[in-house]
Design a protein around this motif. Structure first.
Motif, PDB file in Angstrom:
ATOM      1  N   PRO A 218       0.813  -1.216   0.000  1.00 39.76           N
ATOM      2  CA  PRO A 218       0.000   0.000   0.000  1.00 39.76           C
ATOM      3  C   PRO A 218       0.846   1.265   0.000  1.00 39.76           C
ATOM      4  O   PRO A 218       1.923   1.314   0.583  1.00 39.76           O
ATOM      5  N   VAL A 219       0.359   2.276  -0.679  1.00 38.55           N
ATOM      6  CA  VAL A 219       0.955   3.606  -0.614  1.00 38.55           C
ATOM      7  C   VAL A 219       0.555   4.218   0.726  1.00 38.55           C
ATOM      8  O   VAL A 219      -0.564   4.025   1.200  1.00 38.55           O
ATOM      9  N   THR A 220       1.454   4.936   1.350  1.00 45.53           N
ATOM     10  CA  THR A 220       1.172   5.569   2.638  1.00 45.53           C
ATOM     11  C   THR A 220       1.358   7.080   2.521  1.00 45.53           C
ATOM     12  O   THR A 220       1.898   7.587   1.532  1.00 45.53           O
ATOM     13  N   VAL A 221       0.927   7.798   3.552  1.00 49.11           N
ATOM     14  CA  VAL A 221       1.123   9.249   3.576  1.00 49.11           C
ATOM     15  C   VAL A 221       2.621   9.568   3.576  1.00 49.11           C
ATOM     16  O   VAL A 221       3.066  10.513   2.908  1.00 49.11           O
ATOM     17  N   VAL A 222       3.396   8.774   4.305  1.00 49.94           N
ATOM     18  CA  VAL A 222       4.850   8.968   4.322  1.00 49.94           C
ATOM     19  C   VAL A 222       5.427   8.790   2.921  1.00 49.94           C
ATOM     20  O   VAL A 222       6.298   9.554   2.486  1.00 49.94           O
ATOM     21  N   TYR A 223       4.932   7.799   2.213  1.00 48.63           N
ATOM     22  CA  TYR A 223       5.391   7.523   0.837  1.00 48.63           C
ATOM     23  C   TYR A 223       5.114   8.736  -0.055  1.00 48.63           C
ATOM     24  O   TYR A 223       5.987   9.176  -0.808  1.00 48.63           O
ATOM     25  N   LEU A 224       3.897   9.285   0.024  1.00 47.20           N
ATOM     26  CA  LEU A 224       3.548  10.451  -0.780  1.00 47.20           C
ATOM     27  C   LEU A 224       4.419  11.647  -0.418  1.00 47.20           C
ATOM     28  O   LEU A 224       4.839  12.421  -1.290  1.00 47.20           O
ATOM     29  N   THR A 225       4.684  11.792   0.873  1.00 44.70           N
ATOM     30  CA  THR A 225       5.519  12.901   1.333  1.00 44.70           C
ATOM     31  C   THR A 225       6.947  12.774   0.804  1.00 44.70           C
ATOM     32  O   THR A 225       7.584  13.772   0.459  1.00 44.70           O
ATOM     33  N   GLN A 226       7.436  11.544   0.715  1.00 44.88           N
ATOM     34  CA  GLN A 226       8.777  11.326   0.174  1.00 44.88           C
ATOM     35  C   GLN A 226       8.841  11.620  -1.321  1.00 44.88           C
ATOM     36  O   GLN A 226       9.888  12.037  -1.837  1.00 44.88           O
ATOM     37  N   LEU A 227       7.734  11.390  -2.027  1.00 46.18           N
ATOM     38  CA  LEU A 227       7.710  11.664  -3.464  1.00 46.18           C
ATOM     39  C   LEU A 227       7.573  13.145  -3.786  1.00 46.18           C
ATOM     40  O   LEU A 227       8.071  13.616  -4.818  1.00 46.18           O
ATOM     41  N   ALA A 228       6.893  13.886  -2.918  1.00 47.30           N
ATOM     42  CA  ALA A 228       6.554  15.287  -3.205  1.00 47.30           C
ATOM     43  C   ALA A 228       7.735  16.142  -3.663  1.00 47.30           C
ATOM     44  O   ALA A 228       7.618  16.886  -4.646  1.00 47.30           O
ATOM     45  N   GLU A 313      -3.173  17.631   6.514  1.00 45.42           N
ATOM     46  CA  GLU A 313      -1.930  18.286   6.904  1.00 45.42           C
ATOM     47  C   GLU A 313      -0.752  17.711   6.121  1.00 45.42           C
ATOM     48  O   GLU A 313      -0.741  16.530   5.775  1.00 45.42           O
ATOM     49  N   GLY A 314       0.235  18.558   5.849  1.00 49.45           N
ATOM     50  CA  GLY A 314       1.470  18.068   5.266  1.00 49.45           C
ATOM     51  C   GLY A 314       1.547  18.167   3.754  1.00 49.45           C
ATOM     52  O   GLY A 314       0.643  18.677   3.074  1.00 49.45           O
ATOM     53  N   ALA A 315       2.637  17.619   3.201  1.00 44.61           N
ATOM     54  CA  ALA A 315       2.914  17.727   1.773  1.00 44.61           C
ATOM     55  C   ALA A 315       1.953  16.932   0.909  1.00 44.61           C
ATOM     56  O   ALA A 315       1.846  17.161  -0.298  1.00 44.61           O
ATOM     57  N   ALA A 316       1.232  15.962   1.509  1.00 43.68           N
ATOM     58  CA  ALA A 316       0.302  15.129   0.744  1.00 43.68           C
ATOM     59  C   ALA A 316      -1.113  15.701   0.730  1.00 43.68           C
ATOM     60  O   ALA A 316      -2.061  15.003   0.371  1.00 43.68           O
ATOM     61  N   ASP A 317      -1.267  16.963   1.090  1.00 43.69           N
ATOM     62  CA  ASP A 317      -2.579  17.602   1.127  1.00 43.69           C
ATOM     63  C   ASP A 317      -3.170  17.695  -0.279  1.00 43.69           C
ATOM     64  O   ASP A 317      -2.599  18.351  -1.157  1.00 43.69           O
ATOM     65  N   PRO A 318      -4.321  17.073  -0.527  1.00 45.55           N
ATOM     66  CA  PRO A 318      -4.904  17.109  -1.876  1.00 45.55           C
ATOM     67  C   PRO A 318      -5.454  18.481  -2.244  1.00 45.55           C
ATOM     68  O   PRO A 318      -5.480  18.850  -3.421  1.00 45.55           O
ATOM     69  N   GLU A 319      -5.892  19.242  -1.253  1.00 51.06           N
ATOM     70  CA  GLU A 319      -6.462  20.559  -1.529  1.00 51.06           C
ATOM     71  C   GLU A 319      -5.395  21.504  -2.077  1.00 51.06           C
ATOM     72  O   GLU A 319      -5.614  22.199  -3.084  1.00 51.06           O
ATOM     73  N   GLN A 320      -4.237  21.519  -1.439  1.00 50.40           N
ATOM     74  CA  GLN A 320      -3.154  22.368  -1.909  1.00 50.40           C
ATOM     75  C   GLN A 320      -2.664  21.923  -3.286  1.00 50.40           C
ATOM     76  O   GLN A 320      -2.395  22.747  -4.170  1.00 50.40           O
ATOM     77  N   ALA A 321      -2.563  20.612  -3.479  1.00 51.63           N
ATOM     78  CA  ALA A 321      -2.106  20.087  -4.765  1.00 51.63           C
ATOM     79  C   ALA A 321      -3.090  20.447  -5.875  1.00 51.63           C
ATOM     80  O   ALA A 321      -2.683  20.809  -6.989  1.00 51.63           O
ATOM     81  N   MET A 322      -4.396  20.348  -5.591  1.00 54.10           N
ATOM     82  CA  MET A 322      -5.407  20.672  -6.597  1.00 54.10           C
ATOM     83  C   MET A 322      -5.395  22.160  -6.932  1.00 54.10           C
ATOM     84  O   MET A 322      -5.467  22.548  -8.116  1.00 54.10           O
ATOM     85  N   ALA A 323      -5.273  23.009  -5.904  1.00 50.33           N
ATOM     86  CA  ALA A 323      -5.252  24.457  -6.144  1.00 50.33           C
ATOM     87  C   ALA A 323      -4.055  24.843  -7.008  1.00 50.33           C
ATOM     88  O   ALA A 323      -4.158  25.671  -7.926  1.00 50.33           O
ATOM     89  N   ARG A 324      -2.907  24.211  -6.740  1.00 52.83           N
ATOM     90  CA  ARG A 324      -1.705  24.503  -7.520  1.00 52.83           C
ATOM     91  C   ARG A 324      -1.881  24.042  -8.972  1.00 52.83           C
ATOM     92  O   ARG A 324      -1.518  24.753  -9.915  1.00 52.83           O
ATOM     93  N   HIS A 325      -2.451  22.878  -9.143  1.00 46.69           N
ATOM     94  CA  HIS A 325      -2.694  22.363 -10.504  1.00 46.69           C
ATOM     95  C   HIS A 325      -3.617  23.290 -11.280  1.00 46.69           C
ATOM     96  O   HIS A 325      -3.334  23.631 -12.445  1.00 46.69           O
ATOM     97  N   LEU A 326      -4.715  23.712 -10.678  1.00 51.10           N
ATOM     98  CA  LEU A 326      -5.677  24.563 -11.387  1.00 51.10           C
ATOM     99  C   LEU A 326      -5.065  25.930 -11.694  1.00 51.10           C
ATOM    100  O   LEU A 326      -5.364  26.535 -12.739  1.00 51.10           O
ATOM    101  N   ARG A 327      -4.200  26.408 -10.820  1.00 47.44           N
ATOM    102  CA  ARG A 327      -3.564  27.706 -11.048  1.00 47.44           C
ATOM    103  C   ARG A 327      -2.538  27.634 -12.180  1.00 47.44           C
ATOM    104  O   ARG A 327      -2.487  28.507 -13.052  1.00 47.44           O
ATOM    105  N   VAL A 328      -1.731  26.586 -12.209  1.00 48.92           N
ATOM    106  CA  VAL A 328      -0.679  26.464 -13.219  1.00 48.92           C
ATOM    107  C   VAL A 328      -1.236  26.069 -14.581  1.00 48.92           C
ATOM    108  O   VAL A 328      -0.841  26.605 -15.613  1.00 48.92           O
ATOM    109  N   ASN A 329      -2.180  25.118 -14.607  1.00 53.06           N
ATOM    110  CA  ASN A 329      -2.682  24.589 -15.881  1.00 53.06           C
ATOM    111  C   ASN A 329      -3.937  25.289 -16.386  1.00 53.06           C
ATOM    112  O   ASN A 329      -4.184  25.338 -17.591  1.00 53.06           O
ATOM    113  N   ASN A 330      -4.763  25.783 -15.454  1.00 55.63           N
ATOM    114  CA  ASN A 330      -5.974  26.520 -15.802  1.00 55.63           C
ATOM    115  C   ASN A 330      -6.823  25.824 -16.870  1.00 55.63           C
ATOM    116  O   ASN A 330      -7.143  26.401 -17.913  1.00 55.63           O
ATOM    117  N   PRO A 331      -7.221  24.561 -16.644  1.00 55.07           N
ATOM    118  CA  PRO A 331      -8.084  23.877 -17.622  1.00 55.07           C
ATOM    119  C   PRO A 331      -9.490  24.470 -17.620  1.00 55.07           C
ATOM    120  O   PRO A 331      -9.947  25.019 -16.601  1.00 55.07           O
TER     121      PRO A 331
END
Length: 439
Positions: A218-228, A313-331
């Motif tokens: 399984p993927v874990t929060v720690v795993y996602l944080t290491q990939l970020a 909380e942390g680097a694996a936050d989906p809300e922050q990741a989504m906001a960044r994606h929508l800002r950079v790509n603006n689909p």
């Protein structure tokens, strides 16, 4: 029938390995042509799986070039169309005595074939190719009239020949593909369930060790944080991939529900779009939740389903990741949710291939274990269970209709650990958190 529409002998891409203990053997271009399929020989002289099915003692030097006559019953077409377009010699509602016109018969067959998902029909189409190749290579070849409706002797001959050569799940898919082929063409399926189940059970047990998939970690929060740190959040593709990665994990979704099979296959009526995402406060507690309506899913292909996540909380936050994606790509609202802006400025739907290639690149850079798509859903389930979220709530979040995923509880010691201590750590909550059948 125009000869251009008839299925010619063709060479299968060298993606099928011969069944050997050495799974790294790669077929060379040296092949023996059969009708509709070519049997590759390996550089070490080992023979293909089709030959193994026909005779376990088959020697490469015994194989001669054999090409069966081209059949007008099997047209050149995509894998997913073979259930419908590859016709048996006799069809259940056409021919003598039928009161239906050709247009009415075609309508019936088209509607029946729509019963299965495209991915399932592709798998079944691959099985039909192997089945007919097997029948053509028999000595003498199996007559078309004997292939459908199929009798128990031929089906069991085919399945038992596959056993020990293909994975049990593959044999099962091929068996049910033949059954679906009968259904689409309105032919009776007279095979005994006991015989079929026995053959499939044996095929599973006889799966070659080199074909058994390793257990998905399984993927874990720690795993996602290491990939970020290995995603450049100023690069459009990286922003889209990391946003998709965190969304699939926290919403307990299937990867295929948020990516497209291929860039050109994006369909707004089937794939998730920007307008399918809604964010707002819900419940009396005024908690913020982001909801995604998936237009078509494996279990609800017509009505679709909804999934959710909230800020973490942390680097694996989906809300922050989504906001960044929508800002950079603006689909746009009707673009693919994780569409990314190409160097030419066009929005490109995020394909499964692009997603996995970029994630695996980050995995290599981070020096962590290899990644598999389904590991995200497993990991999300375990994360919420380890947080003490009740079993039934997680089951609802993951959209399971049965207790099938209780297997996760049995396989992972971290889940069971609090319950099996001398004095159970979570004893007061056991009746809430554990499914009734496991208490």
């Amino acid at each position: 029938m125009p000869s251009s529409l008839m299925l010619r002998p063709q060479t299968v891409q060298n993606t099928v390995q011969s069944w050997t203990e050495d799974s790294r053997v790669t077929p060379t271009a040296t092949t023996t042509t059969l009708s509709r399929v070519s049997v590759p020989r390996t550089h070490s002289g080992r023979i293909s799986r089709l030959n193994l099915m026909l005779s376990p003692a088959f020697l490469p030097q015994q194989v001669e070039d054999v090409s069966s006559p081209v059949s007008p019953l099997r047209l050149i077409c995509p894998l997913e169309d073979r259930l419908r377009l590859w016709r048996p010699l006799v069809q259940g509602i056409s021919g003598e005595g039928s009161h239906l016109s050709k247009a009415e018969v075609d309508r019936v067959f088209n509607v029946l074939s729509a019963s299965w998902q495209t991915s399932t029909k592709r798998t079944y189409g691959a099985g039909l190719l192997l089945f007919h190749s097997f029948c053509d290579r028999k000595s003498p070849p199996i007559p078309e009239a004997s292939r459908a409706p199929i009798g128990a002797p031929l089906l069991l001959d085919f399945l038992t020949a596959c056993a020990g050569v293909y994975a049990g799940t593959t044999v099962k898919n091929y068996a049910y593909g033949l059954k679906a082929w009968h259904t689409v063409h309105a032919l009776a399926w007279t095979i005994s369930d006991d015989q079929l189940n026995a053959a499939l059970s044996a095929a599973e047990k006889m799966t070659p060790s080199v074909l058994r998939r390793p257990e998905r970690a399984p993927v874990t929060v720690v795993y996602l944080t290491q990939l970020a740190p290995h995603f450049d959040m100023t690069v459009p593709l990286d922003c889209a991939v990391f946003a998709c990665l965190t969304t699939v994990f926290w919403s307990l979704s299937r990867l295929g529900e948020f990516v497209v099979p291929a860039v050109k296959s994006f369909d707004p009526g089937v794939h998730v779009k920007v307008r399918d995402m809604q964010r707002g406060a819900v419940s009396r507690l005024n908690l913020c939740v982001t909801t995604f309506h998936l237009p078509s899913t494996k279990t609800a292909p017509v009505t679709g389903e909804s999934v959710q996540w909230s800020r973490q909380e942390g680097a694996a936050d989906p809300e922050q990741a989504m906001a960044r994606h929508l800002r950079v790509n603006n689909p746009g609202l009707d673009d693919h949710l994780f569409g990314w802006r190409s160097p030419k400025g066009h929005i490109t739907p995020l394909s499964r291939t692009s997603f996995l290639r970029r994630v695996n690149s980050a995995v290599t850079a981070a020096g962590v274990d290899c990644f598999q798509g389904h590991s995200l859903r497993i990991g999300g389930v375990l994360e919420f269970l380890l947080r003490g979220v009740p079993f039934d709530v997680v089951k609802t979040m993951g959209r399971w209709s049965s207790d099938a995923f209780s297997l996760y509880l049995r396989k992972h010691a971290a889940i069971l650990a609090p319950y099996i201590q001398d004095v159970p750590v979570l004893e007061p909550f056991t009746r809430i958190a554990m499914p009734q059948r496991l208490r």
